[in-house]
Design a protein around this motif. Structure first.
Motif, PDB file in Angstrom:
ATOM      1  N   THR A   1       0.746  -1.077  -0.028  1.00 27.02           N
ATOM      2  CA  THR A   1       0.059  -0.170  -0.063  1.00 27.02           C
ATOM      3  C   THR A   1       0.735   1.272   0.065  1.00 27.02           C
ATOM      4  O   THR A   1       0.398   2.280  -0.243  1.00 27.02           O
ATOM      5  CB  THR A   1      -0.955  -0.004   1.137  1.00 27.02           C
ATOM      6  N   VAL A   2       2.019   1.144   0.611  1.00 26.43           N
ATOM      7  CA  VAL A   2       2.893   2.384   0.763  1.00 26.43           C
ATOM      8  C   VAL A   2       3.540   2.668  -0.607  1.00 26.43           C
ATOM      9  O   VAL A   2       3.749   3.653  -1.159  1.00 26.43           O
ATOM     10  CB  VAL A   2       3.804   2.181   1.815  1.00 26.43           C
ATOM     11  N   VAL A   3       3.903   1.569  -1.207  1.00 18.84           N
ATOM     12  CA  VAL A   3       4.667   1.706  -2.652  1.00 18.84           C
ATOM     13  C   VAL A   3       3.740   2.030  -3.828  1.00 18.84           C
ATOM     14  O   VAL A   3       3.985   2.495  -4.911  1.00 18.84           O
ATOM     15  CB  VAL A   3       5.595   0.469  -2.947  1.00 18.84           C
ATOM     16  N   CYS A   4       2.419   1.534  -3.749  1.00 19.98           N
ATOM     17  CA  CYS A   4       1.442   1.862  -4.761  1.00 19.98           C
ATOM     18  C   CYS A   4       1.386   3.341  -4.979  1.00 19.98           C
ATOM     19  O   CYS A   4       1.023   3.988  -4.019  1.00 19.98           O
ATOM     20  CB  CYS A   4       0.027   1.334  -4.163  1.00 19.98           C
TER      21      CYS A   4
END
Ligand SMILES: Cc1cc2nc3c(=O)[nH]c(=O)nc-3n(C[C@H](O)[C@H](O)[C@H](O)COP(=O)(O)OP(=O)(O)OC[C@H]3O[C@@H](n4cnc5c(N)ncnc54)[C@H](O)[C@@H]3O)c2cc1C
Ligand code: SF4
Ligand code: SF4
Ligand code: SF4
Ligand code: SF4
Lengths: 416, 405
Positions: free
Chosen positions: B32-35
């Motif tokens: 979710t953070v790299v998305c």
């Protein structure tokens, strides 16, 4: 049957020392090969020890005393194995012992260091500061002898050191020596090195001085470290008002280190304690996937949870970016609330794991089996892994494991 | 304390969408953070991973985030466990096409490789039947003044138009059923935040802008090259839709009112190149066709060069069905034009026949193929703008039960 041979131990960290001692104290002859100029390994560089928060000197001193007083152990520092031939019960191991350029007459007077102008990265302090090229690796280093770095040999500096030494201890003519050791069994206790955090792009470890690793944190808190034991952030020497710990930095990650290093959760809890001792008001945030503090270590975790200024946030920290004032923005999703946000802190500690030293090179001469991460698989006879060379574990487990391994080696020797 | 809540796993659903990789997810939330396009509150795709592991089918089928995902694959590349969250979202979209569109039997047929002959046969038979009724099958491959005119065998007003107009009506009906279901589901999942988000009309306009500029798509890191192929496809479809619409209009004008705006001849098509309307239309058609070929070729090669799906994600039948349908349309479309010019009637008419079949498959099977993403994703983007999904902050959900529990 030929004369009883010796047991060869490769690596002089806590595991290698323990194995060597156990075998020697059982009356066996032991050769200990250590790559660096001193024995003690990584443990020497760790400031305090969980679970009891004692300094490494405690345990180390006893071990050194035992080693010094035991005639069965021959130690080769600055030594590396070139090849291994033979089989269980009868190995011929060829070793190169590199020159220290200082002989046993050294009294640690320190004159050579005073006159030496060249400086090198201080390896003991992980390159966080410099040391003279004529140096004692660290204050407890054993053997108690200075070292001249090979880079100054042939320069004026080397000459100056030689002239400054009143005890005729500097010997610039030393050459690498070849030694062959006949051993019945080999214990591989080559230990680990810290994971290189710059491999993970999204941490930007390379780009920000204020992102450090847990091993660097150990040195920052150590009196003989680069800051004389004050935890200061590297870019500007500020006392950090907030510190974040990033768990599993490169660990448990197929893209980097696929395994759990086992010790970095407890190490973080320990380092929270370091920060708290120096800065009672510092805000501390720990980004984690799960906290893994098995057994008695769980008590340390529970205690840390009681600290109101420590926040454990579940969810891996991913993007870390610098701000103009040297602070850092850490992005993570709090998986218990489902909110993704950026947290600003003054300093970040990446809880990196332990990478087995032989992961890339294997054992010179072969004969050992490794798993896909580079840990020695305990199979077969004659060559045995011990400590972190075999599994990522803490000191307590290392010593137990090494004691057991010494017994296996002795059995191999006795069987012939 | 929140009340205990019972989850009801749908075991069949788990079997259908699960993969060995998916089961490896340990909820670290790296994804979710790299998305690059995941919002701040209840971001994706971590929560979808656990919903999928738990078999929470109803949530996943109403989850707008499944559609907000642009399949750029950044999450899968960085996932520490190789759990491939990007693939899970793609699998869920495929599931939606297969199982959630009305009528379900067509969803199954379109998405089952062994049924491919059957779903090709439907348009083939329909077209031949209509041609037979029109009496244009004899003589086969007719020539008018020695020239090919596709309308002579497949007349516009009495074959093409009835066929495609009814296909379109059917598609609209199918979509209106599934979209209304999806919309109310999405409202349940992410209710509108007061004072955030746009009025519906404004949200629609902003969405169209976003789609045309690919502004969100361009944020993707891993699969950047996918964006340029996708742009080419979008603009070529727009160009070809304009041409088709205008030509149909011109034909009806000619037929109903006997006003032929493009040529002095009897028919509107083939468009004469040297006419004020025909020339630009023809240019647009050919430019569109070339762009289409470029786009679909690039998309196919992207996939071919990544057989393991490391860069672009796992390859599925749905991907290939859509890509090859479009490729067939592009090649047979351009082929029809060239073969008409060289005037080889049997081959030309056959290629054009295949062209019609492929176009029918693209349009009539739209709700069941991956092509449906243009409708579902657009709807989800409109919804996200309308409810203020990207403007929500932690404050807006404070005190509310976390959505993933
Ligand atoms: C941040 C951090 C904090 C930690 N804190 C604690 C703690 O508080 N308490 C605790 O119990 N554990 C702690 N640990 C774990 C502890 O450091 C290890 O368990 C311990 O160092 C393992 O000792 P070892 O002898 O197996 O390996 P090492 O200490 O790595 O020793 C290996 C030795 O082998 C030598 N060597 C390597 N390759 C060769 C070669 N080819 N030839 C010859 N010699 C070679 C090396 O120079 C070294 O001297 C911590 C670990 C980390 C990462
Ligand atoms: S090498 Fe000589 S000068 Fe240097 S510390 Fe030892 S005794 Fe002193
Ligand atoms: S010990 Fe903790 S920080 Fe280290 S790898 Fe395991 S879970 Fe991660
Ligand atoms: S899918 Fe991968 S990155 Fe995402 S939460 Fe699961 S394990 Fe972590
Ligand atoms: S595929 Fe891309 S858009 Fe979809 S969830 Fe993963 S990173 Fe986000």
């Amino acid at each position: 049957m030929s004369e009883p041979k010796s047991i060869l131990v490769i690596g002089g960290g806590i595991s290698g020392m323990t194995a060597a001692l156990e075998a020697a104290e059982a009356g066996k002859s032991v050769a200990l090969i250590e790559k660096s100029p001193y024995i003690g390994g990584r443990v020497a560089r760790i400031n305090q020890y969980f679970p009891k928060f004692c300094p490494p000197v405690c345990g180390m001193e006893i071990n050194l005393k035992r080693i010094k007083s035991n005639p069965n152990i021959t130690i080769y520092t600055l030594a590396e194995v070139d090849s291994i031939s033979g089989s269980a019960g009868n190995y011929d191991v060829s070793v190169t012992v590199n020159p220290r350029y200082v002989n046993s007459k050294c009294t640690l007077c320190g004159k050579c260091s005073e006159v030496c102008t060249a400086e090198i990265d201080d390896d003991f302090n992980l390159g966080m500061c410099k040391t003279k090229a004529a140096y004692l690796p660290h204050k407890m280093a054993y053997p108690r002898l200075y070292v001249l770095d090979p880079s100054i040999i042939g320069t004026d500096d080397a000459q100056k050191c030689k002239e400054a030494c009143k005890y005729d201890a500097v010997d610039l003519d030393m050459k690498p020596e070849k030694v062959t050791i006949n051993a019945a069994a080999i214990i591989v206790a080559t230990g680990w090195q810290p994971f290189d955090a710059s491999k993970v792009d999204y941490y930007n470890f390379d780009k920000n001085d204020n992102i450090i690793t847990n091993v660097m944190m150990e040195r920052l808190n150590a009196e003989d470290g680069p800051t004389q034991g004050k935890i200061l952030r590297p870019s500007d020497g500020k006392e950090p008002a907030s510190v974040a710990f990033v768990q599993c930095a490169g660990s448990r990650d197929e893209n980097y280190q696929g395994y759990c290093s086992g010790v970095c959760c407890a190490a973080t809890i320990k380092q929270i304690h370091y920060v708290r001792e120096q800065y009672p008001d510092a805000e501390i945030t720990v980004f984690y996937i799960d906290i893994r503090t098995p057994g008695r270590l769980e008590d340390l975790y529970l205690k840390a949870q009681e600290d109101e200024k420590v926040t454990f946030q579940k969810g891996k920290a991913v993007n870390i970016d610098g701000t103009s004032n040297g602070n850092l923005l850490i992005e993570a999703e709090d998986t218990l609330t489902g909110v993704k946000s950026k947290k600003e802190v003054e300093m970040v500690v990446l809880a990196t794991g332990m990478v087995p030293n032989l992961a890339e090179t294997g054992l010179p001469g072969g004969g050992a089996t490794f798993d896909k991460y580079g840990f020695i698989v305990p199979d077969g006879e004659g060559i045995y892994g011990a400590g972190v060379a075999k599994r990522p574990v803490d000191v307590a487990v290392c010593t137990k494991d090494s004691t057991g391994t010494a017994l296996k080696a002795i059995q191999c020797l006795v069987r012939g | 304390m929140a009340k205990a809540k019972f989850i009801e796993p749908d075991l069949d659903f788990i079997h259908e969408i699960s993969s060995a990789e998916m089961q490896k997810c340990y909820q670290c939330s790296t994804c979710t953070v790299v998305c690059p396009i995941s919002p701040e509150v209840n971001p994706f795709p971590r929560k979808e991973m656990i919903w999928a592991q738990w078999g929470l089918k109803d949530r996943l089928l109403a989850d707008p985030d499944v559609w907000l995902c642009h399949n750029c694959n950044d999450c899968s590349v960085n996932c520490p466990r190789g759990a491939n969250p990007g693939d899970l979202l793609a699998t869920l979209r495929n599931y939606f096409y297969t199982k959630n569109a009305w009528p379900a039997f067509l969803g199954k047929a379109v998405n089952t490789p062994s049924m491919l002959p059957f779903i090709i046969a439907i348009p083939a038979v329909l077209i031949l039947l209509l041609a037979a009724i029109n009496g244009t099958l004899t003589p086969l491959f007719p020539l008018e003044d020695g020239h090919i005119r596709y309308g002579a065998m497949f007349p516009g007003m009495t074959l093409i138009d009835p066929l495609f107009v009814s296909a379109t009506l059917f598609v609209i009906m199918s979509f209106s059923i599934s979209i209304s279901k999806l919309w109310s589901g999405m409202n349940n999942m992410t209710p509108r935040v007061p004072n955030k988000g746009m009025p519906l009309v404004q949200a629609i306009i902003a969405t169209i802008q976003e789609i045309l500029t690919h502004s969100r798509f361009d944020e993707c890191g891993q699969a950047k090259t996918r964006s340029s192929a996708h742009k080419a496809l979008v603009f070529s479809f727009i160009a070809l839709a304009i041409v088709t619409g205008v030509v149909a209009g011109l034909e009806w004008l000619d037929i109903l009112f006997d006003i032929n705006l493009v040529s002095s001849g009897h028919h509107v098509t083939p468009l004469p190149f040297l006419s004020i309307i025909g020339g630009p239309l023809k240019l647009l058609a050919n430019a569109g066709a070339l762009l289409l070929i470029y786009g679909v070729y690039t998309a196919i090669m992207n996939r071919k060069n990544d057989p393991e799906g490391e860069t672009f994600g796992k390859q599925t039948y749905q991907d290939w069905f859509l890509l090859y349908t479009i490729l067939t349309i592009a090649l047979t479309g351009l082929g029809s034009e060239l073969l008409r010019l060289v005037n080889i009637a049997p081959i030309a008419y056959s290629v054009y026949f295949i062209h019609l079949i492929a176009v029918f498959m693209l349009i009539a099977y739209l709700p069941f193929s991956k092509f449906a993403h243009i409708v579902y994703r657009t709807t989800a983007i409109i919804h996200s703008k309308h409810v203020g999904r990207y403007e929500m902050t932690a404050e807006d959900v404070k005190g509310k039960e976390a959505i993933m529990l």
